[in-house]
Design an enzyme around this catalytic site. Structure first.
Site, mmCIF file in Angstrom:
data_model
loop_
_atom_site.group_PDB
_atom_site.id
_atom_site.type_symbol
_atom_site.label_atom_id
_atom_site.label_comp_id
_atom_site.label_asym_id
_atom_site.label_seq_id
_atom_site.Cartn_x
_atom_site.Cartn_y
_atom_site.Cartn_z
ATOM 1 N N HIS A 152 0.814 -1.212 0.000
ATOM 2 C CA HIS A 152 0.000 0.000 0.000
ATOM 3 C C HIS A 152 0.852 1.269 0.000
ATOM 4 C CE1 HIS A 152 -3.680 2.159 0.222
ATOM 5 N NE2 HIS A 152 -4.394 1.187 0.766
ATOM 6 N N ASP A 161 -2.559 2.159 -4.328
ATOM 7 C CA ASP A 161 -3.758 2.134 -3.480
ATOM 8 C C ASP A 161 -4.720 1.028 -3.902
ATOM 9 O OD1 ASP A 161 -2.867 4.351 -1.987
ATOM 10 O OD2 ASP A 161 -3.583 5.705 -3.557
#
Length: 394
Positions: A367, A371
């Protein structure tokens, strides 16, 4: 000026290497291309070759020592040079201890004799078969070097001896297991998120059957994983954020797709790499996979074929696993986990029930690099390539 024998970096994940055995002695004449020293690093053994003609003038790192990439292992005296041309010996840092390999291939014999001489392939086979090279008095190779045939003969001899009732031995995290442990710890330190999905891959299975005839000329029988690899490579070309490395505070995007795929071996796990996968057809990808698997099982893969991947895939479908959490292979930013294909009843547009092939997929991504939305779009692109797979034909 004498030439340095330097420990190179074979792949971005390599930080150090262990000197297994010097193949030349000080004073030996060497020619460009001669194997000088055997190194163990990042799951495989490799040999460093001479880059020039000359004489081995100095060995700076002893057998059994583990040193960082870039360390000068020794020096080659070039034509016309003598020992007087060797630089003054500088004391090396002793912070990094010697590694004691539990497989015992890299230590001296228990009777205090000379260090064991064995080919890299013999060492790998001995690890796989659980043969202690100490038990082989002398090898059949040049200068008594132990070969694969010697290891097999020792294994056959041991098999004829009744097993004792001693407890199971421990498995230290050294060698390949140690590398795997370190890589998993590196992966776990990332900001990992895993997305799970399932998809109707009935059409993929149908295309797999149709490809049997098309690929017969190449003597390749299509497997479900072959089609998933092809769909993944196609999706990587459309989603550059997935084909990337995260190093320090920078995301490096690659135009070339080098796809790694996890392969279970007796000692643990290897990740062979399909180089430039984006330029290959589904059949060419399948041929590359089989070639890498064959050479991995025979211990013939080099460092270049086990490093440099930009994205990876791991498959647990053969173990009846649906969804799982695959761990990324740093510095990559994503890995696809492939689950099994299972027959399930599904409601069709007509309202009738029909048995369909359902496949399971798990995408783990870092992450820090991308995203959930772009990661989800990438996973959807893989699924789309499988639910409408006619592009793989012809």
């Amino acid at each position: 000026m004498p030439g340095n024998i330097i420990l190179p970096q074979w792949g971005m994940g390599m930080n150090e290497g262990q000197v297994i055995r010097w193949l030349k002695s000080v004073g030996d004449t060497v020619s460009k291309g001669d194997a000088l020293v055997e190194i163990e690093s990042t799951k495989v053994n490799a040999e460093i070759e001479a880059t020039a003609d000359g004489t081995l003038g100095r060995i700076s790192v002893a057998e059994g020592e583990t040193v960082p990439v870039g360390t000068v292992l020794g020096l080659i005296l070039l034509e016309g040079e003598s020992d007087a041309d060797l630089p003054e010996i500088k004391e090396r840092s002793t912070d990094r201890p010697k590694r004691n390999d539990s497989a015992r291939q890299n230590r001296q014999r228990s009777d205090g004799g000379a260090r064991i001489a064995a080919t890299p392939r013999a060492r790998r086979l001995a690890n796989q078969m659980g043969v202690d090279l100490d038990t082989i008095d002398s090898g059949s190779g040049p200068r008594g070097r132990i070969t694969e045939d010697d290891v097999r003969a020792a294994s056959d001899a041991a098999a004829s001896v009744p097993a004792s009732a001693s407890p199971s031995s421990s498995i230290p995290l050294t060698g390949m297991r140690g590398v795997i442990a370190r890589r998993m710890m590196e992966s776990a330190s990332a900001a990992l998120v895993t997305l799970h999905t399932s998809a109707d891959v009935t059409e993929t299975v149908a295309v797999q059957r149709r490809l049997v005839r098309e690929w017969r000329r190449a003597r390749v029988r299509p497997q479900y994983q072959d089609l998933v690899i092809a769909a993944t490579v196609r999706a990587l070309g459309e989603h550059p954020l997935a084909n990337a490395h995260l190093i320090d505070d920078e995301v490096l995007l690659f135009d070339t797709i080098n796809l790694g795929f996890a392969l279970a071996v007796p000692d643990g796990l290897l990740v062979p790499v399909i180089a430039d996968a984006g330029s290959k057809t589904p059949l060419e990808l399948a041929v590359a996979v089989r070639d890498l698997v064959r050479r991995a099982k025979s211990g013939e893969l080099g460092m270049s074929e086990l490093s440099g991947s930009t994205f990876s895939l791991t498959n647990l479908g053969a173990y009846d696993v649906d969804n799982f959490t695959p761990l990324i292979n740093p510095p990559e930013v994503g890995i696809l986990g492939l689950g099994r294909v299972q027959q399930q009843p599904a409601v069709m547009p007509s309202g009738d029930f029909e048995a369909r092939s359902i496949g399971y997929f798990s995408l783990t991504f870092d992450h820090r690099a991308w995203d959930g939305a772009p990661a989800g779009a990438f996973l959807r692109a893989i699924v789309k390539g499988l639910t409408a797979p006619d592009w793989m034909l012809g």
